[in-house]
Design an enzyme around this catalytic site. Structure first.
Site, PDB file in Angstrom:
ATOM      1  N   GLY A  72       0.827  -1.212   0.000  1.00 13.14           N
ATOM      2  CA  GLY A  72       0.000   0.000   0.000  1.00 13.14           C
ATOM      3  C   GLY A  72       0.856   1.255   0.000  1.00 13.14           C
ATOM      4  N   ARG A 119      -1.718   0.308  -7.999  1.00 15.24           N
ATOM      5  CA  ARG A 119      -1.609   1.415  -8.966  1.00 15.24           C
ATOM      6  C   ARG A 119      -0.146   1.706  -9.325  1.00 15.24           C
ATOM      7  NH1 ARG A 119      -5.192   5.648  -5.804  1.00 15.24           N
ATOM      8  NH2 ARG A 119      -4.188   4.493  -4.118  1.00 15.24           N
ATOM      9  N   SER A 128      -5.194  -0.597  14.024  1.00 14.94           N
ATOM     10  CA  SER A 128      -6.038   0.599  14.173  1.00 14.94           C
ATOM     11  C   SER A 128      -6.588   0.627  15.592  1.00 14.94           C
ATOM     12  CB  SER A 128      -7.200   0.554  13.178  1.00 14.94           C
ATOM     13  OG  SER A 128      -8.165   1.558  13.481  1.00 14.94           O
ATOM     14  N   TYR A 141     -14.673  -3.628   9.660  1.00 11.40           N
ATOM     15  CA  TYR A 141     -13.352  -2.982   9.602  1.00 11.40           C
ATOM     16  C   TYR A 141     -12.632  -3.183  10.939  1.00 11.40           C
ATOM     17  CZ  TYR A 141      -9.622   0.403   9.446  1.00 11.40           C
ATOM     18  OH  TYR A 141      -8.384   0.987   9.507  1.00 11.40           O
TER      19      TYR A 141
HETATM   20  P1  NDP Z   1      -5.033   4.939   1.744  1.00 12.49           P
HETATM   21  O1  NDP Z   1      -6.347   4.599   1.127  1.00 12.49           O
HETATM   22  O2  NDP Z   1      -4.442   6.270   1.468  1.00 12.49           O
HETATM   23  O3  NDP Z   1      -3.962   3.816   1.401  1.00 12.49           O
HETATM   24  C1  NDP Z   1      -4.303   2.466   1.309  1.00 12.49           C
HETATM   25  C2  NDP Z   1      -3.248   1.747   0.512  1.00 12.49           C
HETATM   26  O4  NDP Z   1      -3.587   0.359   0.451  1.00 12.49           O
HETATM   27  C3  NDP Z   1      -3.133   2.258  -0.905  1.00 12.49           C
HETATM   28  O5  NDP Z   1      -1.778   2.430  -1.222  1.00 12.49           O
HETATM   29  C4  NDP Z   1      -3.738   1.148  -1.735  1.00 12.49           C
HETATM   30  O6  NDP Z   1      -3.033   1.056  -2.977  1.00 12.49           O
HETATM   31  C5  NDP Z   1      -3.438  -0.078  -0.879  1.00 12.49           C
HETATM   32  N1  NDP Z   1      -4.329  -1.180  -1.181  1.00 12.49           N
HETATM   33  C6  NDP Z   1      -5.681  -1.236  -1.051  1.00 12.49           C
HETATM   34  N2  NDP Z   1      -6.150  -2.403  -1.502  1.00 12.49           N
HETATM   35  C7  NDP Z   1      -5.063  -3.110  -1.931  1.00 12.49           C
HETATM   36  C8  NDP Z   1      -4.891  -4.395  -2.516  1.00 12.49           C
HETATM   37  N3  NDP Z   1      -5.927  -5.201  -2.754  1.00 12.49           N
HETATM   38  N4  NDP Z   1      -3.628  -4.789  -2.829  1.00 12.49           N
HETATM   39  C9  NDP Z   1      -2.576  -3.993  -2.594  1.00 12.49           C
HETATM   40  N5  NDP Z   1      -2.674  -2.770  -2.044  1.00 12.49           N
HETATM   41  C10 NDP Z   1      -3.910  -2.342  -1.719  1.00 12.49           C
HETATM   42  O7  NDP Z   1      -5.270   4.770   3.341  1.00 12.49           O
HETATM   43  P2  NDP Z   1      -4.290   4.982   4.579  1.00 12.49           P
HETATM   44  O8  NDP Z   1      -2.934   5.360   4.150  1.00 12.49           O
HETATM   45  O9  NDP Z   1      -4.996   5.847   5.538  1.00 12.49           O
HETATM   46  O10 NDP Z   1      -4.306   3.508   5.194  1.00 12.49           O
HETATM   47  C11 NDP Z   1      -3.155   2.688   5.272  1.00 12.49           C
HETATM   48  C12 NDP Z   1      -3.370   1.676   6.379  1.00 12.49           C
HETATM   49  O11 NDP Z   1      -3.506   2.364   7.623  1.00 12.49           O
HETATM   50  C13 NDP Z   1      -4.621   0.811   6.225  1.00 12.49           C
HETATM   51  O12 NDP Z   1      -4.324  -0.506   6.643  1.00 12.49           O
HETATM   52  C14 NDP Z   1      -5.601   1.459   7.200  1.00 12.49           C
HETATM   53  O13 NDP Z   1      -6.573   0.550   7.657  1.00 12.49           O
HETATM   54  C15 NDP Z   1      -4.670   1.901   8.297  1.00 12.49           C
HETATM   55  N6  NDP Z   1      -5.170   2.960   9.158  1.00 12.49           N
HETATM   56  C16 NDP Z   1      -5.588   4.156   8.620  1.00 12.49           C
HETATM   57  C17 NDP Z   1      -6.070   5.147   9.467  1.00 12.49           C
HETATM   58  C18 NDP Z   1      -6.594   6.444   8.976  1.00 12.49           C
HETATM   59  O14 NDP Z   1      -7.293   7.145   9.736  1.00 12.49           O
HETATM   60  N7  NDP Z   1      -6.272   6.875   7.751  1.00 12.49           N
HETATM   61  C19 NDP Z   1      -6.096   4.948  10.932  1.00 12.49           C
HETATM   62  C20 NDP Z   1      -5.664   3.651  11.360  1.00 12.49           C
HETATM   63  C21 NDP Z   1      -5.197   2.704  10.505  1.00 12.49           C
HETATM   64  P3  NDP Z   1      -3.692   0.708  -4.411  1.00 12.49           P
HETATM   65  O15 NDP Z   1      -5.089   1.267  -4.406  1.00 12.49           O
HETATM   66  O16 NDP Z   1      -2.782   1.372  -5.383  1.00 12.49           O
HETATM   67  O17 NDP Z   1      -3.635  -0.775  -4.471  1.00 12.49           O
HETATM   68  C1  8X3 Z   2      -8.982   4.074  10.949  1.00 12.43           C
HETATM   69  C2  8X3 Z   2      -9.415   4.804  12.171  1.00 12.43           C
HETATM   70  O1  8X3 Z   2     -11.382   5.405  13.622  1.00 12.43           O
HETATM   71  O2  8X3 Z   2     -11.707   5.507  11.216  1.00 12.43           O
HETATM   72  O3  8X3 Z   2      -8.486   2.839  11.292  1.00 12.43           O
HETATM   73  O4  8X3 Z   2     -11.568   3.380  12.322  1.00 12.43           O
HETATM   74  S1  8X3 Z   2     -11.091   4.753  12.335  1.00 12.43           S
END
Ligand code: NDP
Ligand code: 8X3
Length: 248
Positions: free
Chosen positions: A10, A36, A134, A147
């Site tokens: 990701g 991507r 998370s 989730y």
């Molecule tokens: P983004 O949506 O910005 O990033 C998510 C990433 O995951 C992208 O790079 C996407 O790349 C990749 N991804 C999604 N599906 C797939 C797949 N099937 N195969 C490979 N890659 C995949 O979100 P965040 O940066 O916020 O999230 C990153 C992580 O942090 C996640 O695990 C999320 O649950 C966790 N998180 C986020 C929080 C928040 O508030 N933002 C809080 C707590 C945890 P692409 O689409 O190019 O494949």
């Molecule tokens: C992402 C944080 O609070 O939206 O993991 O679930 S929350």
């Protein structure tokens, strides 16, 4: 000292991109993985040093195994960051396809990548698996249903990996953030609804991807005898809900 090689799933946006930048700017070699390719290529072009991009859907078990077997170098640090939330409907109204996709990416995809890389780490007696969990793993909120459950899986798996890896020098860490803005998380969750996404972060000073990248880099940079098991982090402006009480 040998070059540290870090694989970030990701890495095409948000937290994963910030983690890739942090490691690259600190002298590590980074393998960027995501679906991507254009985003990965753009990031590759910006990072100092020589890195690798791998187009990968972590849901595709055979593709994950192939990609890992074709890596030209060993991975020292795996950052299992790829993940998503889809929808916020209550369980009885949620879309089952959304639930399946969250399980497929956040749970099964993470397992495929981890299982493919762990044997090499154990054989070398060196490595670190850093999972993006998370706060939703520990604290329920309306609409967090599957989730949060996938992230609870990640939390428990991280602890159980520690148990299995006891006696090796392979480390496991679960980083558990609260609200992180400037990522595509909410845009993905709300299927491109920019107004709804804007409202999530309105009037709040949230965490930023760089804050999480700092923590991931910190956990990976500690002396090899130190293992952070879980690290929970929230913005100061976020805390816990009171219990809900339905009054008649
Ligand atoms: P983004 O949506 O910005 O990033 C998510 C990433 O995951 C992208 O790079 C996407 O790349 C990749 N991804 C999604 N599906 C797939 C797949 N099937 N195969 C490979 N890659 C995949 O979100 P965040 O940066 O916020 O999230 C990153 C992580 O942090 C996640 O695990 C999320 O649950 C966790 N998180 C986020 C929080 C928040 O508030 N933002 C809080 C707590 C945890 P692409 O689409 O190019 O494949
Ligand atoms: C992402 C944080 O609070 O939206 O993991 O679930 S929350």
């Amino acid at each position: 000292m040998a070059l540290t090689t870090v694989l970030v799933t990701g890495a095409s946006s948000g937290i994963g991109e910030a983690i890739a930048r942090r490691f690259a700017h600190n002298g590590a070699r980074v393998v960027l993985a995501a679906r991507r390719r254009d985003k990965l290529n753009a990031l590759l072009g910006e990072l100092p040093g020589d890195h690798l991009a791998v187009t990968l859907d972590v849901r595709d078990r055979a593709a994950v195994e192939r990609a890992v077997s074709e890596l030209p170098f060993d991975i020292d640090v795996l950052v299992n960051n790829a993940g998503l939330a889809l929808g916020m409907e209550p369980a009885h109204a949620a879309n089952l396809d959304d639930w399946e996709q969250m399980v497929d990416v956040n749970v099964k995809g993470l397992l495929y990548v981890t299982r493919a890389l762990l044997p090499g780490m154990v054989a070398r007696d060196r490595g670190h698996v850093i999972n993006l969990g998370s706060v939703a793993a520990s604290y329920p909120y309306p609409g967090g249903n599957v989730y949060g459950a996938t992230k609870a899986f990640v939390k428990q798996l991280s602890l159980n990996l520690r148990a299995d890896l006891f006696g090796t020098r392979v480390r496991v860490t679960d980083i558990e953030p609260g609200m992180v803005a400037e990522t595509e998380f909410s845009l993905v969750r709300f299927r491109g609804d920019e107004e709804r996404t804007r409202k999530v972060y309105e009037g709040v000073e949230p965490l930023r991807p760089e804050d999480i990248a700092d923590l991931v880099h910190y956990a990976a940079s500690l002396p090899p005898h130190v293992n952070i098991n879980r690290l929970e982090v929230m913005p100061v402006m976020q805390a816990f809900s009171p219990f809900a009480v339905k009054r008649s």
